[in-house]
Design an enzyme around this catalytic site. Structure first.
Site, PDB file in Angstrom:
ATOM      1  N   THR A   1       0.510  -1.245   0.246  1.00 37.20           N
ATOM      2  CA  THR A   1      -0.071  -0.292  -0.327  1.00 37.20           C
ATOM      3  C   THR A   1       1.117   1.490  -0.117  1.00 37.20           C
ATOM      4  O   THR A   1       1.987   1.654   0.687  1.00 37.20           O
ATOM      5  CB  THR A   1      -0.877   0.205   1.489  1.00 37.20           C
ATOM      6  OG1 THR A   1      -1.949  -1.090   1.449  1.00 37.20           O
ATOM      7  CG2 THR A   1      -1.303   2.093   1.507  1.00 37.20           C
TER       8      THR A   1
ATOM      9  N   HIS B   1      -6.760 -11.398  -0.911  1.00 37.22           N
ATOM     10  CA  HIS B   1      -6.428 -11.035   0.251  1.00 37.22           C
ATOM     11  C   HIS B   1      -6.988 -11.224   1.403  1.00 37.22           C
ATOM     12  O   HIS B   1      -8.010 -10.911   1.928  1.00 37.22           O
ATOM     13  CB  HIS B   1      -6.496  -9.378   0.633  1.00 37.22           C
ATOM     14  CG  HIS B   1      -5.103  -8.480   1.554  1.00 37.22           C
ATOM     15  ND1 HIS B   1      -4.922  -9.153   3.049  1.00 37.22           N
ATOM     16  CD2 HIS B   1      -4.917  -7.181   1.618  1.00 37.22           C
ATOM     17  CE1 HIS B   1      -3.846  -8.703   3.770  1.00 37.22           C
ATOM     18  NE2 HIS B   1      -3.863  -6.881   2.778  1.00 37.22           N
TER      19      HIS B   1
ATOM     20  N   ASN C   1      -3.087  -9.968   7.558  1.00 32.85           N
ATOM     21  CA  ASN C   1      -3.340  -8.563   8.317  1.00 32.85           C
ATOM     22  C   ASN C   1      -4.965  -8.574   8.638  1.00 32.85           C
ATOM     23  O   ASN C   1      -4.318  -7.061   9.276  1.00 32.85           O
ATOM     24  CB  ASN C   1      -2.313  -8.550   6.644  1.00 32.85           C
ATOM     25  CG  ASN C   1      -1.512  -8.521   6.424  1.00 32.85           C
ATOM     26  OD1 ASN C   1      -0.661  -9.283   7.167  1.00 32.85           O
ATOM     27  ND2 ASN C   1      -0.502  -7.677   5.448  1.00 32.85           N
TER      28      ASN C   1
ATOM     29  N   TYR D   1      -7.614  -7.949   8.335  1.00 34.19           N
ATOM     30  CA  TYR D   1      -9.270  -7.496   7.077  1.00 34.19           C
ATOM     31  C   TYR D   1     -10.056  -8.960   7.279  1.00 34.19           C
ATOM     32  O   TYR D   1     -10.226  -9.191   7.441  1.00 34.19           O
ATOM     33  CB  TYR D   1      -8.592  -6.607   5.792  1.00 34.19           C
ATOM     34  CG  TYR D   1      -7.255  -5.982   5.394  1.00 34.19           C
ATOM     35  CD1 TYR D   1      -7.449  -4.507   6.412  1.00 34.19           C
ATOM     36  CD2 TYR D   1      -5.703  -6.030   5.886  1.00 34.19           C
ATOM     37  CE1 TYR D   1      -6.247  -3.411   6.814  1.00 34.19           C
ATOM     38  CE2 TYR D   1      -4.904  -5.148   6.207  1.00 34.19           C
ATOM     39  CZ  TYR D   1      -4.816  -3.493   6.404  1.00 34.19           C
ATOM     40  OH  TYR D   1      -3.982  -2.956   7.471  1.00 34.19           O
TER      41      TYR D   1
ATOM     42  N   ASN E   1      -3.648  -4.755  13.496  1.00 34.96           N
ATOM     43  CA  ASN E   1      -5.113  -5.266  13.440  1.00 34.96           C
ATOM     44  C   ASN E   1      -5.734  -5.773  14.750  1.00 34.96           C
ATOM     45  O   ASN E   1      -7.099  -6.176  14.243  1.00 34.96           O
ATOM     46  CB  ASN E   1      -5.401  -5.334  11.920  1.00 34.96           C
ATOM     47  CG  ASN E   1      -5.345  -4.232  11.034  1.00 34.96           C
ATOM     48  OD1 ASN E   1      -4.746  -2.831  11.103  1.00 34.96           O
ATOM     49  ND2 ASN E   1      -5.096  -4.443   9.378  1.00 34.96           N
TER      50      ASN E   1
HETATM   51  C1  LIG Z   1       4.526   0.481   2.860  1.00 36.60           C
HETATM   52  C2  LIG Z   1       4.142  -1.452   3.067  1.00 36.60           C
HETATM   53  C3  LIG Z   1       2.581  -1.085   2.605  1.00 36.60           C
HETATM   54  C4  LIG Z   1       2.398  -2.437   2.621  1.00 36.60           C
HETATM   55  N1  LIG Z   1       1.214  -3.399   2.452  1.00 36.60           N
HETATM   56  C5  LIG Z   1       0.817  -4.834   2.083  1.00 36.60           C
HETATM   57  C6  LIG Z   1      -0.497  -3.976   1.281  1.00 36.60           C
HETATM   58  O1  LIG Z   1      -0.881  -3.556   0.837  1.00 36.60           O
HETATM   59  N2  LIG Z   1      -0.876  -5.736   1.031  1.00 36.60           N
HETATM   60  C7  LIG Z   1      -0.576  -6.687   2.267  1.00 36.60           C
HETATM   61  O2  LIG Z   1      -0.655  -8.006   2.094  1.00 36.60           O
HETATM   62  N3  LIG Z   1       0.193  -6.795   2.905  1.00 36.60           N
HETATM   63  C8  LIG Z   1       0.916  -4.615   2.579  1.00 36.60           C
HETATM   64  N4  LIG Z   1       2.847  -4.769   3.818  1.00 36.60           N
HETATM   65  C9  LIG Z   1       2.972  -6.557   3.811  1.00 36.60           C
HETATM   66  C10 LIG Z   1       4.605  -6.253   2.863  1.00 36.60           C
HETATM   67  O3  LIG Z   1       3.599  -6.746   1.939  1.00 36.60           O
HETATM   68  C11 LIG Z   1       5.812  -7.866   3.559  1.00 36.60           C
HETATM   69  O4  LIG Z   1       4.652  -8.433   3.920  1.00 36.60           O
HETATM   70  C12 LIG Z   1       5.690  -6.732   4.718  1.00 36.60           C
HETATM   71  O5  LIG Z   1       6.598  -5.894   4.001  1.00 36.60           O
HETATM   72  C13 LIG Z   1       7.685  -8.428   5.109  1.00 36.60           C
HETATM   73  O6  LIG Z   1       8.173  -8.585   3.822  1.00 36.60           O
HETATM   74  P1  LIG Z   1       9.252  -7.646   3.778  1.00 36.60           P
HETATM   75  O7  LIG Z   1       9.991  -7.874   4.866  1.00 36.60           O
HETATM   76  O8  LIG Z   1      10.016  -8.223   2.356  1.00 36.60           O
HETATM   77  O9  LIG Z   1       8.987  -6.257   3.336  1.00 36.60           O
HETATM   78  C14 LIG Z   1       2.807  -3.852   3.786  1.00 36.60           C
HETATM   79  C15 LIG Z   1       3.702  -3.982   4.073  1.00 36.60           C
HETATM   80  C16 LIG Z   1       5.013  -2.384   4.184  1.00 36.60           C
HETATM   81  C17 LIG Z   1       6.460  -1.565   4.542  1.00 36.60           C
END
Ligand SMILES: Cc1cc2nc3c(=O)[nH]c(=O)nc-3n(C[C@H](O)[C@H](O)[C@H](O)COP(=O)(O)O)c2cc1C
Length: 362
Positions: free
Chosen positions: A28, A177, A180, A182, A237
């Site tokens: 996001t 999705h 998290n 939702y 959440n």
């Molecule tokens: C800025 C940001 C936005 C995210 N938005 C979503 C999202 O829209 N949908 C989702 O399932 N997870 C979202 N996440 C979780 C990421 O998909 C991911 O699971 C998380 O960053 C851990 O992976 P990483 O360590 O490689 O960053 C978001 C994480 C971050 C940092």
């Protein structure tokens, strides 16, 4: 003897042959217009990242009711479809593939973000702890309205309609999705689902909505172009669950029935054992699932390479590393240094911290 697989080895995902095993995690970024229309900035952001084996888009509300954050793009009307078409075309021109993440936030919303100031909906009328960002600033969460039994088919229809819009927008598939905290996760967990009808109580009942959504979305796409994301350890959440091992063991085994493109498990929460419910070994889920398996959270080139070589996953999704490194596969291939992500610009809007991270050639 065949050579060990690496993160850069090709892999099959549904009908697609991916050139590498890096998925861009759903992220996001809050850069759309306030009515959820994707724009040129987003076209450039996704174009820059098209070398990922698979891009999974940012979470995208399936309906006005599904929205919980300002400036998130939607996928339920013609203007949004057109906005997304420019993005999918840009990714395809560079030879990439992009799935859309279908999102309904359930109780993680606020009347200020809902049509006609309505209450957010949820499995049960239980208020989450904490606050929500609206276009007017931070507000306390409110007590959501429990969905009536008769309304649940309309929620399933929101997903089906959005899946159809995603098809018109030129995506290669969709990710449901289910993670998290939702709506679908709120139904799965006994901390947020206190229903006494056929959508609450037993694990099979709590999983019913997820499976109905998979069926509805697959009726549009074919199940081999549909992925599912789950977050069994994630307390985000205000999620709690008395027996995540049993719940997710059941759900993952049942997912084998659907011939999905993939199952995407994020391990977020692993670093805080017990935060969302009694801890269990999340790697066991890999053994239960017979199809393509994506894992996520905190992986580096090194740990991802080990996970692939040891067959703990087929692909790895990278979130923050893809925010900061548009050419992440190339950097892994050349063992090149990585740009650092700047958390202050994750959600702030505008080009800064969005499309200005340099690629190696720059
Ligand atoms: C800025 C940001 C936005 C995210 N938005 C979503 C999202 O829209 N949908 C989702 O399932 N997870 C979202 N996440 C979780 C990421 O998909 C991911 O699971 C998380 O960053 C851990 O992976 P990483 O360590 O490689 O960053 C978001 C994480 C971050 C940092």
């Amino acid at each position: 003897m065949s050579e060990a697989l690496t993160i850069l080895s090709p892999v099959k995902l549904g009908p697609y042959e991916l050139p590498n095993r890096l998925a861009m995690a759903p992220l996001t970024r809050c850069r759309a217009s306030s009515d959820g229309i994707p724009n040129e900035l987003m076209v450039e952001y996704y174009r820059q990242r098209a070398d990922a084996g698979l891009i999974i888009s940012e979470a995208t509300p399936v309906s006005p009711q599904g929205k919980g954050y300002p400036y998130t793009p939607g996928i339920y009307n013609d203007a949004q479809i057109q906005g997304w078409q420019a993005i999918t075309s840009a990714v395809h021109e560079k030879g990439g593939r992009i799935f859309l993440q279908l999102w309904h936030v359930g109780r993680i919303s606020h009347p200020l973000l809902q049509p006609e100031g309505a209450l957010p909906v949820a499995p049960s009328a239980l208020k989450p702890a904490g606050q929500v960002l609206t276009e007017q600033g931070m507000r306390d969460f409110v007590t959501p309205r429990a969905l009536e039994l008769a309304e649940i088919p309309m929620v399933v229809e929101q997903y089906r309609h959005a899946a159809d819009c995603a098809r018109q927008a030129g995506f290669d598939g969709v990710e449901i999705h289910g993670a998290n905290g939702y709506l679908l996760d709120q139904f799965l967990r006994d901390g947020t689902n206190r229903r006494t009808d056929t959508y609450g109580g037993s694990i099979a009942n709590r999983a019913r909505l997820l499976f109905e959504v998979i069926e509805a979305v697959s009726s549009v796409w074919g199940s081999d172009k549909v992925g599912v994301r789950l977050s069994p350890l994630q307390p985000f959440n205000d999620i709690r669950e008395s027996d995540p091992k049993a719940t997710f063991g059941y759900v993952v085994e049942q997912l084998n029935r659907f011939n999905l493109a993939y199952l995407h498990i994020t391990e977020m929460g692993k670093e805080m054992p017990g935060a969302a419910g009694p801890a269990f070994n999340i790697e066991d889920l890999r053994q239960l699932y017979h199809g393509t398996y994506i894992t996520n959270a905190g992986y580096t080139a090194e740990t991802a390479t080990a996970a692939i070589a040891e067959n703990r996953a087929d692909l790895i999704a990278f979130g923050k590393l893809f925010i900061a490194n548009p050419d992440l596969p190339e950097r892994f291939a050349r063992n090149a240094p990585l740009n650092e992500p700047d958390a202050s610009t994750f959600y702030q809007g505008g080009a800064q911290g969005y499309i200005d991270y340099p690629a190696l050639a720059d």
